[in-house]
Design an enzyme around this catalytic site. Structure first.
Site, PDB file in Angstrom:
ATOM      1  N   LYS A 219      33.073 -38.466  37.222  1.00  0.00           N
ATOM      2  CA  LYS A 219      34.152 -37.654  36.942  1.00  0.00           C
ATOM      3  C   LYS A 219      35.434 -38.617  36.809  1.00  0.00           C
ATOM      4  O   LYS A 219      35.484 -39.567  37.417  1.00  0.00           O
ATOM      5  CB  LYS A 219      34.422 -36.707  37.993  1.00  0.00           C
ATOM      6  CG  LYS A 219      33.199 -35.540  37.928  1.00  0.00           C
ATOM      7  CD  LYS A 219      33.859 -34.379  39.037  1.00  0.00           C
ATOM      8  CE  LYS A 219      32.824 -33.221  38.990  1.00  0.00           C
ATOM      9  NZ  LYS A 219      32.794 -32.382  37.837  1.00  0.00           N
TER      10      LYS A 219
ATOM     11  N   ARG B 279      22.815 -27.569  38.370  1.00  0.00           N
ATOM     12  CA  ARG B 279      21.582 -26.638  37.991  1.00  0.00           C
ATOM     13  C   ARG B 279      20.176 -27.213  38.188  1.00  0.00           C
ATOM     14  O   ARG B 279      19.316 -26.398  38.399  1.00  0.00           O
ATOM     15  CB  ARG B 279      21.892 -26.232  36.528  1.00  0.00           C
ATOM     16  CG  ARG B 279      21.946 -27.822  35.664  1.00  0.00           C
ATOM     17  CD  ARG B 279      22.655 -27.359  34.226  1.00  0.00           C
ATOM     18  NE  ARG B 279      24.067 -27.383  34.157  1.00  0.00           N
ATOM     19  CZ  ARG B 279      24.799 -27.312  33.253  1.00  0.00           C
ATOM     20  NH1 ARG B 279      24.299 -27.072  31.814  1.00  0.00           N
ATOM     21  NH2 ARG B 279      25.971 -27.044  33.378  1.00  0.00           N
TER      22      ARG B 279
HETATM   23  N1  BES Z   1      31.090 -28.891  40.364  1.00  0.00           N
HETATM   24  C1  BES Z   1      31.169 -28.742  39.031  1.00  0.00           C
HETATM   25  C2  BES Z   1      31.689 -27.620  38.494  1.00  0.00           C
HETATM   26  C3  BES Z   1      33.538 -27.925  38.237  1.00  0.00           C
HETATM   27  C4  BES Z   1      34.110 -28.760  37.216  1.00  0.00           C
HETATM   28  C5  BES Z   1      34.026 -27.065  38.930  1.00  0.00           C
HETATM   29  C6  BES Z   1      35.265 -28.896  37.191  1.00  0.00           C
HETATM   30  C7  BES Z   1      35.469 -27.208  38.799  1.00  0.00           C
HETATM   31  C8  BES Z   1      35.992 -28.155  37.958  1.00  0.00           C
HETATM   32  C9  BES Z   1      29.860 -29.207  38.253  1.00  0.00           C
HETATM   33  O1  BES Z   1      28.774 -29.719  38.897  1.00  0.00           O
HETATM   34  C10 BES Z   1      30.019 -30.036  36.954  1.00  0.00           C
HETATM   35  O2  BES Z   1      30.438 -30.925  36.988  1.00  0.00           O
HETATM   36  N2  BES Z   1      29.694 -29.245  35.638  1.00  0.00           N
HETATM   37  C11 BES Z   1      30.239 -29.844  34.507  1.00  0.00           C
HETATM   38  C12 BES Z   1      28.806 -29.423  33.700  1.00  0.00           C
HETATM   39  C13 BES Z   1      28.887 -30.424  32.205  1.00  0.00           C
HETATM   40  C14 BES Z   1      28.687 -31.732  32.620  1.00  0.00           C
HETATM   41  C15 BES Z   1      27.962 -29.449  31.407  1.00  0.00           C
HETATM   42  C16 BES Z   1      31.384 -29.196  33.901  1.00  0.00           C
HETATM   43  O3  BES Z   1      31.626 -28.143  34.011  1.00  0.00           O
HETATM   44  O4  BES Z   1      32.208 -29.972  33.486  1.00  0.00           O
HETATM   45 MN    MN Z   2      29.057 -31.788  38.627  1.00  0.00          MN
END
Ligand code: BES
Ligand code: MN
Ligand code: ZN
Length: 502
Positions: free
Chosen positions: A281, A355
């Site tokens: 990230k 997931r």
């Molecule tokens: N924990 C995150 C979800 C999330 C992202 C919550 C940003 C709050 C802010 C999850 O594990 C994640 O990173 N999801 C990705 C999925 C994508 C790579 C398909 C997302 O939502 O960007």
């Molecule tokens: Mn994630």
């Protein structure tokens, strides 16, 4: 108006975790409780009577900035006590969560002003909210309003004991006792939920769960890496691969009273820190991803509420706990893994890790032949784009279950909004190289495609719902009713839903 005390609730958390407060019957009067009064705009919601008080308040309101807006609180003296006026906003914008928040805001302001004994009228003049629901929401909100996260504050003072009295004629005691049990459960999990990644690895969540289970008469089983490998839980293991912290699958059981009844299974995503893994990230705001365990925190809290409320239905809670880090053993984009139910997954993005964990957890849940499965997860940023911090998304394979969850959420003050789960989304999650990919081909409908992926791990015929709580689980900044940090969103509605089924 507080002459007919019938109940006292101690709402204060102390270091003696899990015995945070208790009922006193007969109540210990102090005569000086601060009286919390709810307002909808300029209209006070006190029941009939109280004419001297009402007159005094309307005098005060003439030249006051207090307008009964949601989150607004004003403290003023009246005879030998303080009045705490707290706003619900306009009637047309009301939902039950505002009542809980208004009680919380009153106590939070009161605590800041050094007040530690409170009274609330046992009745309220509020359309559409039953007396029992009002007592539950107000009592629970008041408890939550006392919470502060001071684990890492060197200068933290010990907070004084706080008590709440329900004043006036109380018909039954159940709602107030339920408020106390649920409030205690929320306070008990709050510190754990607020811990940063270094202080709360999966092993810490597991040992906390074990202790909580023992204290509340739940059974608790922990699956570590060896057991998970033996079972073929390749999803959760692949997430933990890049971390020095072992994965733990935490399984809690509330036996209920009917051994023949099918259980309900509550599943919680418990990523103790989500760096994104190799699909790292961006640095900005990454600290927030300590909150990625909040699905699990809601399940832990709900299990405790359910145990304390002694509900009849057997309930199993499953927490998939892992840390998502980019170590040298980490899962690479393109790697193919196999989940517990045998389906293979091409990991196109290691940041779509929740997931993968849920895939295994849902498979384990299905083995229990449950009456229903509900999973909670901070799963997608996309749900924040869709709904912000106003509601969680709910998706699933059973409209009756979804309807029941939405209505439990309405009662409990936690709003859910249904998103569709079209087969288009399922098709979008197919992989050229494995059964499924963990990333959608089209890139659209992030929340729904994630849910469509999860659905592949729930056998047909089992009612299942998925709650994406990414926008609801954490406050980035303080609110009138609580400081920044974990909200434990989902616990209240789960307890309500299970209790509705009883
Ligand atoms: N924990 C995150 C979800 C999330 C992202 C919550 C940003 C709050 C802010 C999850 O594990 C994640 O990173 N999801 C990705 C999925 C994508 C790579 C398909 C997302 O939502 O960007
Ligand atoms: Mn994630
Ligand atoms: Zn995540």
């Amino acid at each position: 108006m507080v002459d007919q005390q019938t109940h006292t609730q101690n709402v204060q958390k102390d270091s003696n975790k899990n015995e945070n407060f208790s009922l006193h019957d007969p109540p210990h009067r102090t005569k000086k409780e601060a009286l919390i009064i709810f307002f909808q705009g300029s209209e006070n919601l006190l029941p009939a009577g109280h004419s001297a008080l009402k007159k005094q308040i309307s005098e005060f309101l003439k030249n006051s900035a207090f307008k009964g807006q949601a989150g607004q609180v004003s403290i003023l003296p009246f005879k030998d006590r303080q009045l705490i006026l707290t706003g619900l906003g306009e009637a047309k914008n009301f939902y039950n969560g505002l009542l809980e928040q208004a009680a919380g805001a009153a106590v939070r302001s009161g605590c800041a002003a050094g007040i530690n004994t409170y009274a609330i009228d046992a009745q309220i003049k509020l359309k559409g909210v039953s007396e029992a629901d009002y007592q539950l929401l107000a009592g629970r909100g008041a408890c939550w309003g006392t919470y502060t996260f001071t684990t890492f504050k060197s200068d933290a003072k010990k907070t004084p004991k706080t008590t709440l009295v329900f004043a006036g004629v109380v018909k039954g005691r159940t709602a107030i006792q339920t408020a106390e049990k649920q409030g205690a459960s929320l306070l008990s999990t709050a510190d754990l939920a607020n811990l940063p990644g270094n202080a709360a690895p999966p092993a810490k969540i597991a040992s906390w769960a074990k202790k909580m289970a023992k204290e509340n008469g739940l059974s608790c089983q922990i699956l570590g890496p060896a057991e998970l490998a033996k079972k073929g839980c390749g999803g959760i293991l692949s997430v933990a691969e890049g971390s020095a912290q072992d994965a733990k699958m935490i399984i809690l059981k509330h036996a209920g009273t009917d051994p023949k009844a099918k259980p309900i299974v509550l599943v919680g995503k418990t990523v103790t820190f989500d760096s994104g893994g190799i699909s790292l990230k961006p640095g900005k705001g990454m600290d927030w991803m300590r909150y990625d365990k909040c699905g699990g925190m809601a399940v832990l809290t709900a299990m405790q509420m359910i145990a304390r409320m002694n509900l009849k239905t057997p309930v199993v809670g499953i927490l998939g706990a892992a840390e998502n880090m980019p170590g040298s053993k980490a899962t690479r984009p393109g790697d193919i893994i196999k989940a517990y139910n045998g389906k293979t997954i091409e990991v196109l993005n290691t940041d779509a890790e929740g997931r993968l964990i849920l895939a295994d957890a849902l498979g384990l849940a299905a083995d229990l032949k449950p009456a229903a499965i509900v999973d909670l997860a901070t799963l997608t940023g996309a749900v924040i784009v869709a709904l912000g911090s106003s509601a969680a998304a709910v998706l699933g394979n059973d409209d009756r279950l979804i309807g029941n969850l939405i209505s439990a959420g309405a009662t409990a003050g936690e709003r859910l909004w249904q998103l569709p789960l079209y087969t288009d989304y399922t098709n979008d999650m197919k992989s050229d190289f494995a059964d499924l990919a963990n990333l959608s081909k089209s890139g659209g409908a992030g929340t729904a495609t994630a849910a469509a992926f999860l659905q592949e791990f729930v056998p047909e015929g089992i009612p299942w719902a998925h709650l994406d709580i990414a926008g609801m689980a954490w406050y980035q900044s303080p609110k009138p009713h609580q400081a920044a940090g974990a909200t434990l969103f989902g616990a209240r509605l789960l307890a309500q839903w299970v209790s509705d089924r009883d």
